[in-house]
Each structure stands twice: as C-alpha cells, then as structure tokens.
Design a protein around this motif. Sequence first.
Motif, PDB file in Angstrom:
ATOM      1  N   ALA A   1       0.830  -1.199   0.000  1.00 41.72           N
ATOM      2  CA  ALA A   1       0.000   0.000   0.000  1.00 41.72           C
ATOM      3  C   ALA A   1       0.868   1.254   0.000  1.00 41.72           C
ATOM      4  CB  ALA A   1      -0.921   0.002   1.224  1.00 41.72           C
ATOM      5  N   GLU A   2       0.447   2.262  -0.734  1.00 42.72           N
ATOM      6  CA  GLU A   2       1.123   3.559  -0.772  1.00 42.72           C
ATOM      7  C   GLU A   2       0.053   4.644  -0.758  1.00 42.72           C
ATOM      8  OE1 GLU A   2       4.136   3.973  -3.823  1.00 42.72           O
ATOM      9  OE2 GLU A   2       4.322   1.791  -4.015  1.00 42.72           O
ATOM     10  N   ASN A   3      -0.009   5.411   0.346  1.00 47.02           N
ATOM     11  CA  ASN A   3      -1.003   6.482   0.428  1.00 47.02           C
ATOM     12  C   ASN A   3      -0.458   7.768   1.032  1.00 47.02           C
ATOM     13  OD1 ASN A   3      -0.949   6.017   3.249  1.00 47.02           O
ATOM     14  ND2 ASN A   3      -2.677   4.601   3.129  1.00 47.02           N
ATOM     15  N   GLY A   4       0.811   7.756   1.451  1.00 42.52           N
ATOM     16  CA  GLY A   4       1.413   8.960   2.003  1.00 42.52           C
ATOM     17  C   GLY A   4       0.989   9.290   3.413  1.00 42.52           C
ATOM     18  N   ILE A   5       0.158   8.434   4.018  1.00 48.80           N
ATOM     19  CA  ILE A   5      -0.313   8.680   5.394  1.00 48.80           C
ATOM     20  C   ILE A   5       0.161   7.539   6.286  1.00 48.80           C
ATOM     21  CG2 ILE A   5      -2.330   9.105   6.850  1.00 48.80           C
ATOM     22  CD1 ILE A   5      -3.790  10.011   4.301  1.00 48.80           C
ATOM     23  N   SER A   6      -0.555   6.423   6.241  1.00 46.52           N
ATOM     24  CA  SER A   6      -0.124   5.258   7.021  1.00 46.52           C
ATOM     25  C   SER A   6       0.936   4.448   6.291  1.00 46.52           C
ATOM     26  CB  SER A   6      -1.334   4.364   7.337  1.00 46.52           C
ATOM     27  OG  SER A   6      -1.999   3.982   6.148  1.00 46.52           O
ATOM     28  N   ASP A   7       1.007   4.609   4.982  1.00 43.25           N
ATOM     29  CA  ASP A   7       1.969   3.867   4.167  1.00 43.25           C
ATOM     30  C   ASP A   7       2.668   4.839   3.230  1.00 43.25           C
ATOM     31  OD1 ASP A   7       1.064   0.988   4.896  1.00 43.25           O
ATOM     32  OD2 ASP A   7      -0.781   1.966   4.261  1.00 43.25           O
ATOM     33  N   GLU A   8       3.983   4.897   3.338  1.00 46.62           N
ATOM     34  CA  GLU A   8       4.725   5.892   2.565  1.00 46.62           C
ATOM     35  C   GLU A   8       4.672   5.613   1.072  1.00 46.62           C
ATOM     36  OE1 GLU A   8       8.961   5.921   2.991  1.00 46.62           O
ATOM     37  OE2 GLU A   8       9.040   3.786   3.508  1.00 46.62           O
ATOM     38  N   TYR A   9       4.813   6.683   0.298  1.00 50.02           N
ATOM     39  CA  TYR A   9       4.934   6.552  -1.149  1.00 50.02           C
ATOM     40  C   TYR A   9       6.346   6.092  -1.499  1.00 50.02           C
ATOM     41  CZ  TYR A   9       0.584   9.207  -1.804  1.00 50.02           C
ATOM     42  OH  TYR A   9      -0.721   9.633  -1.795  1.00 50.02           O
ATOM     43  N   THR A  10       6.452   5.100  -2.356  1.00 51.19           N
ATOM     44  CA  THR A  10       7.770   4.642  -2.819  1.00 51.19           C
ATOM     45  C   THR A  10       7.848   4.541  -4.335  1.00 51.19           C
ATOM     46  OG1 THR A  10       7.131   2.313  -2.579  1.00 51.19           O
ATOM     47  CG2 THR A  10       8.204   3.350  -0.679  1.00 51.19           C
ATOM     48  N   THR A  11       6.707   4.620  -5.025  1.00 49.90           N
ATOM     49  CA  THR A  11       6.693   4.532  -6.482  1.00 49.90           C
ATOM     50  C   THR A  11       6.777   5.921  -7.103  1.00 49.90           C
ATOM     51  OG1 THR A  11       5.407   2.488  -6.501  1.00 49.90           O
ATOM     52  CG2 THR A  11       5.324   3.824  -8.496  1.00 49.90           C
TER      53      THR A  11
END
Length: 348
Positions: free
Chosen positions: A176-186
């Motif tokens: 998961a990537e959402n910038g809140i609970s899960d950082e953006y990596t893509t």
Amino acid sequence: MSKKSIFKIILLIAFTILLVISSYAWFQDKSNPQISVSDIKVSAADGLVIKLDPDSAGRKTVDLNSILDSFDEFELKQVSSVDATNFYTIDFNEGLVLTDPEFVLLPATNGSITQMIENGFIDFNFYLQTENYPKHVYIHKDTRIDGYAYDALRISLSYVNPNTNNYTTLIFGKTAENGISDEYTTNAIIKPGAFKFGNISSDFYTTQLVRLFSEKDGGRSSSDDNEINVDKLLFTIPANTRIPINLKIWLEGGDIDCTNALASTFLNVLFKFGSANELLPAPTLTLNANGTINGLTTSMEWSYTNDESSEWTKVTDVNQVFTQSVYIRIAEVVDVSPESYATHIVIN
C-alpha cells in the motif's frame, strides 16, 4: 509455463504469467522486462452475467484466449502510469552513448488487440449485468498473487460507480502507498520528454496511490458468510442493470521493486470479484407487553441466532408469542427480492 485451475464461485479473472528475460528497474538500466501471459478467464456467479458489448448475449464465463486470436503474441512489458489512463515507456533511441533516452506516451488501445500487444499491458473492457437482484460487488478473499514479480505488478479497475455516477479508478498492488499510514515509494511517470539517465528530473514523475485488495474485500476477508461491510465495496449494481468495467494489468517501471531480482521468476495471479445480494432494510418492529410483536407479518421469518448457521422459521401466526430474544427479518422471495437485515427483539 505453470497453469492455474479456474475456480467458478463468483466473478473470476485468472491468469498465470512468467517473466522471460532479465529485468532491471528502468531507472537503473535500459533492460526491458517482459512477461508471457498463458491464460485469462472471466466467470460470473448466479445473479451476474458478463457481456463483451451492450447487445451481446450474457454469459457466465469468457475465455479471452479464444476471443482474442492474437493473444498468444502478447507479452507484458515494463511501463508506468499514475492514473491507469496515460501510460509511458522508455525509448533509448540510438543508445546512451549517442543520445539521451526519453519517456514516450503510449497510444490508447481503444480495444485494439494489435495496440495492446505493441504497448505491452493488458487493457480489457467488459460489462457486468445483474439479473433479478441488486448485487454488492467486492474483491473476493481468494484473490492472490504468488511470485517475486508481484512486488512491481499493478492491477487497476475503472468504472462509473452506479451509486454516484462518478468515474472511479482504483490501483492495487502488493504494498500500500497512500502517504499517510503507508509511505509513497513509487515514482510514476507523468509526462513525455528526454531526460538525463541516472539523474531524472522530478518534473517527470509523481507518487502513485496504491491500495491493497483487502481494502475492497466487502468485509469478508475471513469468510464468505460474514456480514457485508458497505464501506469496503467496489460498488452496488441495481437489479437488471449493466455497467462497463475496464481492467488493466501492467508491470510498473517506477516501482522501486522492479529490479533484476524478478528475472526468470514465475508469477501466478488469481483475481476474483465477489458478489452478494443487497439486503432489504430491517423491518420496524416493537415488542408488546404480552410477548407478541407489533408489525409482524407472514412475509417474515424468525431465528434465535443471526449468523451463517442460523435456522430461520417462517411466520405463520402474526400473534405468535415469543418468550426469549429473537431476530426477525423479511424472508426472501425467490426471483423477486432478497431477505432483509434482521431486527433484534430483546426480551428480558
């Protein structure tokens, strides 16, 4: 190439793919990984049919390999998209020694098999249509992807939500990537143009919102008998209604996990859409002092429990006296309407 047997419990999309050449993240090397696709099938449960176009006959199973006569030539290639609409690839032109590479916007497929083969990503349009019942639609708990290449794979669903009329696109992946609970990596590409290899300007890319399948599992991650969680649905289709669905599958070049570790590995994918009846509202009932229930009708049924193992009894006497707490719901009328949610009558 490995094969995956097809399950026919609910709407199902299944395929097995194999990475066939060495692969590196396109930000690191000019290699271009490709995946050979062996099988894609779509299957529907009772109450849902699949249509390839609005006027075609409804069917329960669609075998894309028999419909797309050039599908054996298809290979999944490394591309990038932030919105599952605009897709970019890299053109190294005459080579890094002579020219700068450039990001190139790929042409829209518009249903063209030839263009899909050229672009290197799956772009499949179909319709879901309900019959006599409205249907909640979600991603079934059996959906799974096995293999190292899952790290960089993306699956998107796009549709006009029949409940809001809003066009919706959801992108799913392993992390998961959402910038809140899960950082953006893509770092997904957003525009064409030449760039300096190894020093790509941030103007060319942005973050990509990636969801887990569990976010849209209908609240049934552990059992098909769990009560539906309406906050975790894809959408609800009214009775006798058809909606278009677009499904895309691609290898995301902007994912940090798209590296040479994926080379020569197998990737097995099983994707299922689950469906469940949209239940009627619970009946409005009140307990009378003598143990009868105000509002009770012979269209209802009762049970002392309310779970998947409950045994429901049809109401035959609207003046029936209850001596212990009971659940009451409107009974299903086959081919007319589903059951309702249950009202809990508490008797002390």
